[in-house]
Design an enzyme around this catalytic site. Structure first.
Site, PDB file in Angstrom:
ATOM      1  N   ASP A 100     -19.614 -61.688  60.523  1.00  0.00           N
ATOM      2  CA  ASP A 100     -18.654 -61.056  59.627  1.00  0.00           C
ATOM      3  C   ASP A 100     -18.223 -62.023  58.515  1.00  0.00           C
ATOM      4  OD1 ASP A 100     -16.437 -59.590  58.587  1.00  0.00           O
ATOM      5  OD2 ASP A 100     -16.037 -58.728  60.552  1.00  0.00           O
ATOM      6  N   THR A 105     -15.503 -54.242  56.261  1.00  0.00           N
ATOM      7  CA  THR A 105     -16.153 -54.489  57.549  1.00  0.00           C
ATOM      8  C   THR A 105     -16.838 -53.255  58.124  1.00  0.00           C
ATOM      9  OG1 THR A 105     -14.542 -56.219  58.023  1.00  0.00           O
ATOM     10  CG2 THR A 105     -15.751 -55.329  59.889  1.00  0.00           C
ATOM     11  N   ASN A 148     -12.755 -49.103  55.581  1.00  0.00           N
ATOM     12  CA  ASN A 148     -12.112 -49.327  56.884  1.00  0.00           C
ATOM     13  C   ASN A 148     -11.126 -48.203  57.195  1.00  0.00           C
ATOM     14  OD1 ASN A 148     -13.495 -51.684  57.337  1.00  0.00           O
ATOM     15  ND2 ASN A 148     -11.790 -53.032  56.803  1.00  0.00           N
ATOM     16  N   LYS A 190     -14.833 -57.465  67.052  1.00  0.00           N
ATOM     17  CA  LYS A 190     -14.033 -56.330  66.579  1.00  0.00           C
ATOM     18  C   LYS A 190     -14.610 -55.027  67.120  1.00  0.00           C
ATOM     19  CE  LYS A 190     -12.931 -58.459  62.087  1.00  0.00           C
ATOM     20  NZ  LYS A 190     -13.025 -58.278  60.619  1.00  0.00           N
ATOM     21  N   ASP A 191     -13.732 -54.060  67.358  1.00  0.00           N
ATOM     22  CA  ASP A 191     -14.217 -52.767  67.847  1.00  0.00           C
ATOM     23  C   ASP A 191     -15.146 -52.108  66.836  1.00  0.00           C
ATOM     24  OD1 ASP A 191     -12.288 -51.940  65.953  1.00  0.00           O
ATOM     25  OD2 ASP A 191     -10.984 -50.999  67.426  1.00  0.00           O
ATOM     26  N   ARG A 192     -14.808 -52.135  65.552  1.00  0.00           N
ATOM     27  CA  ARG A 192     -15.629 -51.442  64.558  1.00  0.00           C
ATOM     28  C   ARG A 192     -17.015 -52.046  64.433  1.00  0.00           C
ATOM     29  NH1 ARG A 192     -11.058 -53.450  61.979  1.00  0.00           N
ATOM     30  NH2 ARG A 192     -11.288 -55.062  60.374  1.00  0.00           N
ATOM     31  N   ASP A 246     -21.827 -58.212  57.328  1.00  0.00           N
ATOM     32  CA  ASP A 246     -21.316 -56.914  56.901  1.00  0.00           C
ATOM     33  C   ASP A 246     -20.817 -56.918  55.463  1.00  0.00           C
ATOM     34  OD1 ASP A 246     -19.313 -58.682  57.650  1.00  0.00           O
ATOM     35  OD2 ASP A 246     -17.987 -57.123  58.409  1.00  0.00           O
ATOM     36  N   HIS A 271     -11.987 -59.445  50.723  1.00  0.00           N
ATOM     37  CA  HIS A 271     -13.251 -58.955  50.167  1.00  0.00           C
ATOM     38  C   HIS A 271     -13.051 -57.477  49.885  1.00  0.00           C
ATOM     39  CE1 HIS A 271     -13.704 -57.323  54.230  1.00  0.00           C
ATOM     40  NE2 HIS A 271     -13.290 -58.508  54.646  1.00  0.00           N
TER      41      HIS A 271
END
Length: 533
Positions: free
Chosen positions: A28, A67, A88, A151-153, A324, A467
């Site tokens: 990431d 992300t 997001n 991270k969950d995503r 990502d 970002h």
């Protein structure tokens, strides 16, 4: 008596059987700039990958470089316009619940939930297309797919709907979807991670390679740039912003691989690893200080340990690594380092305040506008008549365009009328980038784009850098491929993260309908042969 040297790895050719295990790694916020900056310092896992097939100019080609959209492209072969993961967070004004903002990886229909951190029910429901793992399982149900991330995503968007195990870091170690029991191995790994989080950590020793980065930079009421990533015991946020977090994900991934014997069966398996610490360090400290240097050096070391563990199994595995999105350093340091125009967003670019003023001027009901910040997708209230909508749109566009820090304001109608570009992503116009993020059912009525090197964070109490822009420092990421026996080469021409799925699918002999993806297969074999079948 000296032992004979190990035989050299057999050269990978177009006729070489598929690898038994695909390892997909996303780091990431690992921008192409960070890769280039530290490449000469790698001695561990990143050094191995840099000796393989290297595309230093990979692109998260779309405009909303966040992300969730970025992770949605990596193993689907599709831009966010088709994955449906446009940001997001986005807004669905028809949502039944009071909170109209939707988190990209939640199920908003679960009673009592909202889009706030820790208040949503994690879900893959918003992803509109299958992942590589989904396609592998459809071809052969015996294929195993495991997704582990910080991270969950990241875990969800790369893991898809059919993953055998899908877990991410939490203060308690590892967690998964609500109501999903962790496997014994994931539970054991989570217990070890929780114990590590509970322990305080002294500042890390600063390698000589990081000495030049050791410059204190005042930002608001604190100082960044000279930190050592120390933390108190139980400080989960600081744990995430360290090589420890990446090491935890890699260790959990290795344990799950061993327990499930990924790569040891009759078919190809998929292990997905989402390493999020670089992003947390970038947000918390920027991309250029000792904090990031310690993180990148630690990432290189942790990956080296992980690959050594895989090597010991004797499994024929292939690795792909990308990011990502990229990232941008803090303006305070940029101004010291040759970019005096770098700045933070003007607090006057406040969509809520602007909407209130527009509503008062035009006599329209509030709330009039929904947004997630000073740039990106903006949504007009659905209750407006056609005439009210036209007047409000004109007023908003004029007001946002009047700000010196705003580069452009583009309407959804403009993007809907535009095809997604088939050109190389380094030649894309701003409209091309925004179009690749535009989904008619989910995107805003208009999109606000800030000028380059305007950091959209005014309040630095939590994050100092970010970002999400259309500019190349956020779009460019490395794309690296490695397999034992695969001859290394470097290709500097632009490729895209949507090319990863068809490339890996071809490597394992999985047929993909080219009409249903935005990417193309990239040939990983140097010379006249091709890995694209």
């Amino acid at each position: 008596m000296a032992q004979d040297a190990a035989p050299p790895a057999q050269k990978v050719t177009a006729a070489t059987p598929p690898p038994k295990l695909i390892v997909m790694i996303s780091v990431d916020q690992f921008s192409a700039d960070l890769f280039a900056q530290y490449r000469g310092h790698f001695t561990g896992g990143l050094a191995r990958l840099a000796s393989g097939v290297v595309f230093p100019s990979g692109y998260q080609a779309h405009g909303a470089t966040e992300t969730c959209p970025g992770h949605s492209t990596i193993l689907t072969g599709n831009h966010p316009a088709h994955t449906g993961i446009i940001a997001n967070n986005y807004f669905d004004l028809a949502a039944a619940r009071e909170d109209k903002r939707l988190y990209c990886a939640e199920d908003e229909t679960v009673p009592g939930t909202s889009s706030g951190s820790g208040k949503y029910a994690p879900s893959v429901d918003h992803l509109l297309v299958p992942t590589l793992g989904d396609l592998m399982k459809a071809r052969d149900p015996n294929a195993q797919v495991v997704s582990v991330a910080g991270k969950d995503r990241a875990a969800i968007m790369m893991g898809g709907r059919k993953a055998d195990e899908l877990v991410w870091l939490a203060p308690t170690g590892l967690t998964s979807y609500r109501g999903t029991a962790l496997s014994p191995t994931a539970t054991q790994a989570g217990t070890a991670i929780a114990a590590a989080i509970a322990q305080p950590r002294k500042g890390l020793p600063l390698p000589a390679d990081c000495a030049d980065q050791d410059i204190a930079i005042p930002v608001g009421d604190r100082v960044v740039g000279n930190g050592r990533l120390a933390r108190d015991g139980g400080d989960f946020r600081r744990f995430l912003a360290s090589p420890e977090a990446d090491g935890a994900v890699l260790a959990a991934g290795a344990a799950l691989r061993q327990a499930r014997r990924l790569g040891e069966g009759s078919t190809t398996d998929l292990l997905i690893l989402g390493l999020s610490a670089t992003d947390y360090v970038g947000h918390g400290f920027g991309t250029e200080g000792t904090e990031m240097c310690l993180q990148i050096m630690g990432l290189d070391r942790e990956l080296g340990d992980f690959f050594a563990r895989l090597d010991a199994t004797g499994i024929d595995y292939a690795v792909a690594l990308t990011a990502d999105h990229g990232g941008h350093d803090i303006p305070e340091r940029n101004r010291q380092n040759g970019w005096p125009a770098a700045t933070r967003v003007d607090t006057a670019i406040n969509p809520d305040a602007i909407a209130k003023s527009v509503a008062e001027k035009l006599g329209l009901p509030e709330p009039l506008l929904y947004s997630d910040g000073p740039f990106g997708d903006m949504y007009l209230a659905k209750s407006l008549t056609a005439a009210q909508r036209k007047a409000a749109m004109a007023e908003f566009i004029a007001r946002f365009r009047a700000f010196p820090q705003v580069e452009a304001v583009v309407t959804g109608e403009e993007l809907a009328a535009r095809p997604i570009s088939k050109e190389a992503p380094d030649n894309w116009s701003m409209l091309d980038k925004l179009r690749a993020s535009y989904n008619a059912q989910r995107s805003g009525d208009f999109i606000v784009v800030l000028k380059p090197r305007v950091t959209p964070i005014a309040d630095t109490s939590r994050y100092v850098a970010t970002h999400g822009s259309v500019w190349d420092y956020d779009r460019r990421v490395p794309m690296l491929f490695w397999r034992k026996g695969l001859a290394g080469f470097e290709q500097t021409n632009a490729v895209m993260t949507v090319d990863i799925l068809p490339t890996l699918a071809s490597l394992i002999g999985l047929t993909v309908d080219a009409s249903k993806i935005d990417g193309r297969c990239i040939d990983l074999i140097s010379g006249p042969e091709s890995s694209c079948r």
